[in-house]
Design a protein around this motif. Structure first.
Motif, mmCIF file in Angstrom:
data_model
loop_
_atom_site.group_PDB
_atom_site.id
_atom_site.type_symbol
_atom_site.label_atom_id
_atom_site.label_comp_id
_atom_site.label_asym_id
_atom_site.label_seq_id
_atom_site.Cartn_x
_atom_site.Cartn_y
_atom_site.Cartn_z
ATOM 1 N N GLU A 1 0.839 -1.199 0.000
ATOM 2 C CA GLU A 1 0.000 0.000 0.000
ATOM 3 C C GLU A 1 0.870 1.243 0.000
ATOM 4 O O GLU A 1 1.867 1.312 0.716
ATOM 5 N N THR A 2 0.486 2.215 -0.798
ATOM 6 C CA THR A 2 1.113 3.524 -0.768
ATOM 7 C C THR A 2 0.012 4.564 -0.633
ATOM 8 O O THR A 2 -1.138 4.311 -0.982
ATOM 9 N N ALA A 3 0.377 5.712 -0.116
ATOM 10 C CA ALA A 3 -0.582 6.806 0.043
ATOM 11 C C ALA A 3 0.180 8.128 -0.037
ATOM 12 O O ALA A 3 1.352 8.196 0.331
ATOM 13 N N PHE A 4 -0.495 9.143 -0.523
ATOM 14 C CA PHE A 4 0.071 10.489 -0.507
ATOM 15 C C PHE A 4 -0.355 11.150 0.791
ATOM 16 O O PHE A 4 -1.542 11.316 1.050
ATOM 17 N N ILE A 5 0.624 11.482 1.593
ATOM 18 C CA ILE A 5 0.369 12.118 2.885
ATOM 19 C C ILE A 5 1.224 13.376 2.944
ATOM 20 O O ILE A 5 2.442 13.313 2.782
ATOM 21 N N LYS A 6 0.571 14.492 3.155
ATOM 22 C CA LYS A 6 1.242 15.789 3.167
ATOM 23 C C LYS A 6 2.053 15.994 1.893
ATOM 24 O O LYS A 6 3.178 16.478 1.925
ATOM 25 N N GLY A 7 1.492 15.560 0.755
ATOM 26 C CA GLY A 7 2.131 15.765 -0.532
ATOM 27 C C GLY A 7 3.271 14.815 -0.856
ATOM 28 O O GLY A 7 3.931 14.973 -1.874
ATOM 29 N N GLU A 8 3.526 13.845 0.016
ATOM 30 C CA GLU A 8 4.607 12.896 -0.217
ATOM 31 C C GLU A 8 4.058 11.488 -0.361
ATOM 32 O O GLU A 8 3.160 11.087 0.388
ATOM 33 N N LYS A 9 4.604 10.737 -1.303
ATOM 34 C CA LYS A 9 4.207 9.350 -1.497
ATOM 35 C C LYS A 9 4.870 8.505 -0.405
ATOM 36 O O LYS A 9 6.085 8.523 -0.243
ATOM 37 N N ARG A 10 4.039 7.808 0.355
ATOM 38 C CA ARG A 10 4.526 7.017 1.492
ATOM 39 C C ARG A 10 4.192 5.542 1.301
ATOM 40 O O ARG A 10 3.115 5.199 0.802
ATOM 41 N N THR A 11 5.085 4.678 1.735
ATOM 42 C CA THR A 11 4.808 3.247 1.805
ATOM 43 C C THR A 11 4.174 2.981 3.155
ATOM 44 O O THR A 11 4.755 3.310 4.192
ATOM 45 N N ILE A 12 2.978 2.412 3.150
ATOM 46 C CA ILE A 12 2.246 2.145 4.390
ATOM 47 C C ILE A 12 2.557 0.732 4.863
ATOM 48 O O ILE A 12 2.423 -0.227 4.111
ATOM 49 N N ASN A 13 2.994 0.639 6.105
ATOM 50 C CA ASN A 13 3.272 -0.653 6.736
ATOM 51 C C ASN A 13 2.129 -1.020 7.659
ATOM 52 O O ASN A 13 1.496 -0.145 8.264
ATOM 53 N N HIS A 14 1.889 -2.297 7.784
ATOM 54 C CA HIS A 14 0.867 -2.812 8.695
ATOM 55 C C HIS A 14 1.580 -3.585 9.793
ATOM 56 O O HIS A 14 2.361 -4.496 9.506
ATOM 57 N N TYR A 15 1.329 -3.200 11.036
ATOM 58 C CA TYR A 15 1.923 -3.887 12.177
ATOM 59 C C TYR A 15 0.834 -4.641 12.928
ATOM 60 O O TYR A 15 -0.250 -4.109 13.172
ATOM 61 N N GLY A 16 1.127 -5.847 13.313
ATOM 62 C CA GLY A 16 0.232 -6.691 14.090
ATOM 63 C C GLY A 16 1.038 -7.862 14.617
ATOM 64 O O GLY A 16 2.234 -7.966 14.354
ATOM 65 N N LYS A 17 0.390 -8.742 15.328
ATOM 66 C CA LYS A 17 1.130 -9.862 15.894
ATOM 67 C C LYS A 17 0.355 -11.150 15.713
ATOM 68 O O LYS A 17 -0.839 -11.216 16.006
ATOM 69 N N ASN A 18 1.064 -12.141 15.213
ATOM 70 C CA ASN A 18 0.510 -13.485 15.040
ATOM 71 C C ASN A 18 -0.780 -13.423 14.232
ATOM 72 O O ASN A 18 -0.884 -12.706 13.269
ATOM 73 N N MET A 19 -1.774 -14.163 14.651
ATOM 74 C CA MET A 19 -3.046 -14.207 13.923
ATOM 75 C C MET A 19 -4.070 -13.219 14.484
ATOM 76 O O MET A 19 -5.209 -13.194 14.053
ATOM 77 N N ASN A 20 -3.679 -12.404 15.436
ATOM 78 C CA ASN A 20 -4.567 -11.401 16.001
ATOM 79 C C ASN A 20 -4.939 -10.393 14.906
ATOM 80 O O ASN A 20 -4.064 -9.893 14.201
ATOM 81 N N PRO A 21 -6.228 -10.072 14.739
ATOM 82 C CA PRO A 21 -6.623 -9.159 13.669
ATOM 83 C C PRO A 21 -6.244 -7.696 13.916
ATOM 84 O O PRO A 21 -6.303 -6.879 12.999
ATOM 85 N N PHE A 22 -5.842 -7.329 15.129
ATOM 86 C CA PHE A 22 -5.506 -5.945 15.454
ATOM 87 C C PHE A 22 -4.306 -5.484 14.618
ATOM 88 O O PHE A 22 -3.262 -6.137 14.598
ATOM 89 N N ARG A 23 -4.448 -4.355 13.926
ATOM 90 C CA ARG A 23 -3.384 -3.805 13.097
ATOM 91 C C ARG A 23 -3.224 -2.313 13.350
ATOM 92 O O ARG A 23 -4.187 -1.606 13.620
ATOM 93 N N ILE A 24 -1.978 -1.877 13.239
ATOM 94 C CA ILE A 24 -1.654 -0.457 13.259
ATOM 95 C C ILE A 24 -0.991 -0.162 11.924
ATOM 96 O O ILE A 24 -0.085 -0.879 11.498
#
Length: 115
Positions: free
Chosen positions: A69-92
């Motif tokens: 995933e990429t997104a433009f944030i504050k005019g800059e193209k950013r690579t979006i990372n997803h953080y979570g643990k194991n099989m838990n659905p919670f993501r940041i």
């Protein structure tokens, strides 16, 4: 389009995060239930003050399956990372700023993004 500076060293940069942009309206603190806040607190207790570097945090939490995933944030193209643990659905979700901070953009307690 401005390309942001890249994080230069994942092993020498301590893991730290920040809130530098408003969270996505559908994935913000106001949408979290008490059990979601506990999951966020667990993530914080496993990262903040643990002297992890970026590489160590990624080894523990970075989700690598699924679309990139990429997104433009504050005019800059950013690579979006997803953080979570194991099989838990919670993501940041977030991106790394040029000063090494993981900038949180979404708190996704049920892994609704990319489902």
């Amino acid at each position: 389009m401005v390309e942001p500076k890249k994080l230069t060293s994942r092993t020498n940069t301590p893991f730290k995060f920040s809130l530098e942009v408003c969270l996505d309206n559908n994935y913000c603190f106001a949408k979290l239930k008490s059990e979601n806040l506990r999951m966020l607190d667990r993530f914080l207790s496993e990262t903040v003050g643990k002297d992890l570097n970026v590489s160590e945090a990624e080894k523990l939490f970075l989700r690598t399956k699924g679309p990139k995933e990429t997104a433009f944030i504050k005019g800059e193209k950013r690579t979006i990372n997803h953080y979570g643990k194991n099989m838990n659905p919670f993501r940041i979700h977030g991106y790394y700023s040029s000063n090494g901070y993981f900038v949180i953009t979404k708190i996704d307690p049920n892994h609704d993004v990319h489902k």
